[in-house]
Design an enzyme around this catalytic site. Sequence first.
Site, PDB file in Angstrom:
ATOM      1  N   SER A 187       0.802  -1.221   0.000  1.00 38.27           N
ATOM      2  CA  SER A 187       0.000   0.000   0.000  1.00 38.27           C
ATOM      3  C   SER A 187       0.838   1.276   0.000  1.00 38.27           C
ATOM      4  CB  SER A 187      -0.934   0.006   1.212  1.00 38.27           C
ATOM      5  OG  SER A 187      -0.215  -0.183   2.417  1.00 38.27           O
ATOM      6  N   ASP A 192       4.795  -8.018   6.305  1.00 39.91           N
ATOM      7  CA  ASP A 192       5.410  -9.244   6.836  1.00 39.91           C
ATOM      8  C   ASP A 192       5.759  -9.054   8.308  1.00 39.91           C
ATOM      9  OD1 ASP A 192       6.367 -11.173   4.289  1.00 39.91           O
ATOM     10  OD2 ASP A 192       6.123  -9.066   3.797  1.00 39.91           O
ATOM     11  N   HIS A 211       0.685   4.825   6.956  1.00 38.79           N
ATOM     12  CA  HIS A 211       1.053   5.062   5.560  1.00 38.79           C
ATOM     13  C   HIS A 211       1.764   6.420   5.428  1.00 38.79           C
ATOM     14  CE1 HIS A 211      -2.221   2.063   5.119  1.00 38.79           C
ATOM     15  NE2 HIS A 211      -1.450   1.626   4.127  1.00 38.79           N
TER      16      HIS A 211
END
Length: 448
Positions: A55, A166, A306
């Site tokens: 993203s 991850d 983000h």
Amino acid sequence: MEKLDSIIEDEELAGDARMTGTNDFGVRLQCEPKPTSVHELRPQDIDVVGAMGDSITAGNAAEATHMIGILREFRGLSWSAGGDDTMETSITLPNILKKFNPQVKGYSTGTDVRTRDLWFNAAIAGARSSGIPGQARELIGRMKNDSRTNFENDWKVVTIFIGINDLCALEKDPVGASPESYITTLEEGLDILHAELPRTLVNLVEIWDIHLLQQVAHGYGSTPACRAVQAAECNYVSTANDTEIEVIKAFNDEYQRLTEELIATGKYDTKDDFTVVIQPFIKDTVLPYTENGEVDSTYFAVDCFHLSNKGQALAGMNLWNNMLEPVGSKTTVWGIKDLKCPTKDNPYIFTNKNSNQQSSNDIMKHGEIMNKKATTTTKKPAVTSPAQTKPTVVCSETCSQVVPDWGIALLVVTGVVLLFQLLVVICITSRKRSKPKEAEVYNNGIAL
């Protein structure tokens, strides 16, 4: 009458065909030949950009003003693949490359499903390293079937950034998020690109220090809402205690170490038209700070996870700068800096091979003994937060040369000599016990 109508129609079609002129040929004026080696690739030679990742590369939440907006993909603002606007208003790798080649293609544009164009931005929100092989196949498929580009002859730069999700999954999926799993699937994806993608330089951006998310959640511009959403998006990291933070750091470092070890094998330097270069500009992560010494969370989106549009631009600048730095001497600290320019002596994007050649040239040029490894493997230094300044865009048709080491040494020696002379004058003047005359002070600037 029908015959006459047919003749007129044929003449009109023929006239339309004549009106298209040379546009029919797809002619492009190109006075300098394209390179045949990826190790002689200059910014102006790049025809196509592409990207793979999660993203962050998809541009999620870049211009979001509320929490619902984190689901929106602002792909046109993506640091490595976005092509909205120009470099003056949106600093991304494609927009920087447009300064050298206005015809560069492949960048993503727009926002949301109905208005965006993914083009060669194959990133998928929420992706983990296990998705990289699939993204590699998707990217190759798009490039092969795109009529706007030339798959065989266009020079391509593909940027890969993966691993945040991850690390966020370490607690729930310790096996799937292990460093071994991470590097295995990343290698599989790179192998696919190496085997099937001609004329390509791959930027492999190292994972950043994700444990710093906790600081982002409490910095300038953060809110209780952003802390709650960050905990939902990456709970294990966001709520980790001191012991868990040490585990996260160890896994983070191992991701980086295995990535560097893979590229150092040289397995992706077996062809003259393909290479993979590690770009480590966020390896030793230093968060942006305000003038008051607070972590500046405005570089992150409203979810404190983000990147905001400002953060995307910062990443785009530092990616570009890394590309113009030799392997072994690349910046590993994320910060605001002026954009670098290619120089007459170093016009190429640095790769593992041409960085070694440049080191040899430096030795012959300056008579210095240099012992630099062609790898980005370094021990993480203790770093302090740099003072933030507004970035200056300096890349244009002509660029200044960087002051060489010997030039800096000369300036230092000159400064010491002048200081010594000043001290002597002061001593002599003091002994005379006379009032010193007013002196004019001139600041001599050196134009770089």
